[in-house]
Design a protein around this motif. Sequence first.
Motif, PDB file in Angstrom:
ATOM      1  N   GLU A   6     -10.736  87.505  67.150  1.00 63.70           N
ATOM      2  CA  GLU A   6     -10.484  88.945  67.090  1.00 63.70           C
ATOM      3  C   GLU A   6      -9.137  89.237  66.439  1.00 63.70           C
ATOM      4  OE1 GLU A   6     -12.436  88.164  71.216  1.00 63.70           O
ATOM      5  OE2 GLU A   6     -10.906  87.258  69.946  1.00 63.70           O
ATOM      6  N   SER A   7      -9.035  90.406  65.832  1.00 65.50           N
ATOM      7  CA  SER A   7      -7.773  90.874  65.276  1.00 65.50           C
ATOM      8  C   SER A   7      -7.784  92.399  65.248  1.00 65.50           C
ATOM      9  CB  SER A   7      -7.557  90.326  63.862  1.00 65.50           C
ATOM     10  OG  SER A   7      -8.590  90.764  62.997  1.00 65.50           O
ATOM     11  N   GLY A   8      -6.610  92.970  65.018  1.00 67.40           N
ATOM     12  CA  GLY A   8      -6.529  94.419  64.872  1.00 67.40           C
ATOM     13  C   GLY A   8      -5.960  95.161  66.055  1.00 67.40           C
ATOM     14  N   GLY A   9      -5.703  94.465  67.146  1.00 68.41           N
ATOM     15  CA  GLY A   9      -5.119  95.126  68.306  1.00 68.41           C
ATOM     16  C   GLY A   9      -3.670  95.505  68.046  1.00 68.41           C
ATOM     17  N   GLY A  10      -3.122  96.276  68.971  1.00 68.77           N
ATOM     18  CA  GLY A  10      -1.728  96.682  68.841  1.00 68.77           C
ATOM     19  C   GLY A  10      -1.413  97.857  69.726  1.00 68.77           C
ATOM     20  N   LEU A  20     -10.727  97.190  65.257  1.00 71.93           N
ATOM     21  CA  LEU A  20     -10.764  95.784  65.622  1.00 71.93           C
ATOM     22  C   LEU A  20     -11.778  95.048  64.758  1.00 71.93           C
ATOM     23  CD1 LEU A  20     -10.767  96.003  69.522  1.00 71.93           C
ATOM     24  CD2 LEU A  20      -8.831  96.076  67.943  1.00 71.93           C
ATOM     25  N   SER A  21     -11.442  93.800  64.471  1.00 70.24           N
ATOM     26  CA  SER A  21     -12.361  92.932  63.740  1.00 70.24           C
ATOM     27  C   SER A  21     -12.587  91.659  64.540  1.00 70.24           C
ATOM     28  CB  SER A  21     -11.794  92.565  62.367  1.00 70.24           C
ATOM     29  OG  SER A  21     -11.598  93.713  61.575  1.00 70.24           O
ATOM     30  N   CYS A  22     -13.747  91.054  64.335  1.00 72.06           N
ATOM     31  CA  CYS A  22     -14.074  89.777  64.967  1.00 72.06           C
ATOM     32  C   CYS A  22     -14.768  88.914  63.926  1.00 72.06           C
ATOM     33  CB  CYS A  22     -14.961  89.981  66.175  1.00 72.06           C
ATOM     34  SG  CYS A  22     -15.597  88.471  66.903  1.00 72.06           S
ATOM     35  N   ASN A  77     -20.144  87.784  58.310  1.00 77.99           N
ATOM     36  CA  ASN A  77     -20.183  87.340  59.714  1.00 77.99           C
ATOM     37  C   ASN A  77     -19.043  87.967  60.516  1.00 77.99           C
ATOM     38  OD1 ASN A  77     -22.458  85.815  59.313  1.00 77.99           O
ATOM     39  ND2 ASN A  77     -21.385  83.859  59.192  1.00 77.99           N
ATOM     40  N   THR A  78     -18.879  89.250  60.335  1.00 77.65           N
ATOM     41  CA  THR A  78     -17.761  89.953  60.973  1.00 77.65           C
ATOM     42  C   THR A  78     -18.275  91.180  61.729  1.00 77.65           C
ATOM     43  OG1 THR A  78     -16.229  89.210  59.266  1.00 77.65           O
ATOM     44  CG2 THR A  78     -15.542  91.073  60.604  1.00 77.65           C
ATOM     45  N   LEU A  79     -17.727  91.334  62.922  1.00 79.50           N
ATOM     46  CA  LEU A  79     -18.027  92.457  63.798  1.00 79.50           C
ATOM     47  C   LEU A  79     -16.814  93.376  63.828  1.00 79.50           C
ATOM     48  CD1 LEU A  79     -20.031  93.562  66.064  1.00 79.50           C
ATOM     49  CD2 LEU A  79     -18.551  92.318  67.659  1.00 79.50           C
TER      50      LEU A  79
END
Length: 123
Positions: A6-10, A20-22, A77-79
């Motif tokens: 996961e990424s994009g938090g803050g 958010l991305s996964c 392949n990304t959520l």
Amino acid sequence: QVQLVESGGGLVQAGGSLRLSCAASGRTFNPYGMAWVRQAPGKEQEFVAAITWIDGVTTYAHSVKGRFTISRDNAKNTLYLQMNSLEPEDTAVYYCAVNQRGGALLPRNMDHWGSGTLVTVSL
């Protein structure tokens, strides 16, 4: 094996937005559906949203419906989770998860989990 990152938090102010991305990888990645699940400090895990991988059918928790949008990019392949009109109550660690067996896209039916990304919403 399947890896979910996961990424994009803050940190964001109330009323703001985050995406958010996964990213999923692994030779055995073969999703029936994926979901976002969150856990706030001192609280139990909470289903947020889910999507079937082929048909793109979505479901949302009542608390986020109309504010959050789940989507996926099959080729990458990304959520994703687009979060708008964020509220302090949305503060939590957000996890993505994948179901590879079918059935209801609920946390108890997920097969693999990411390590989470923290979202903090301030007043």
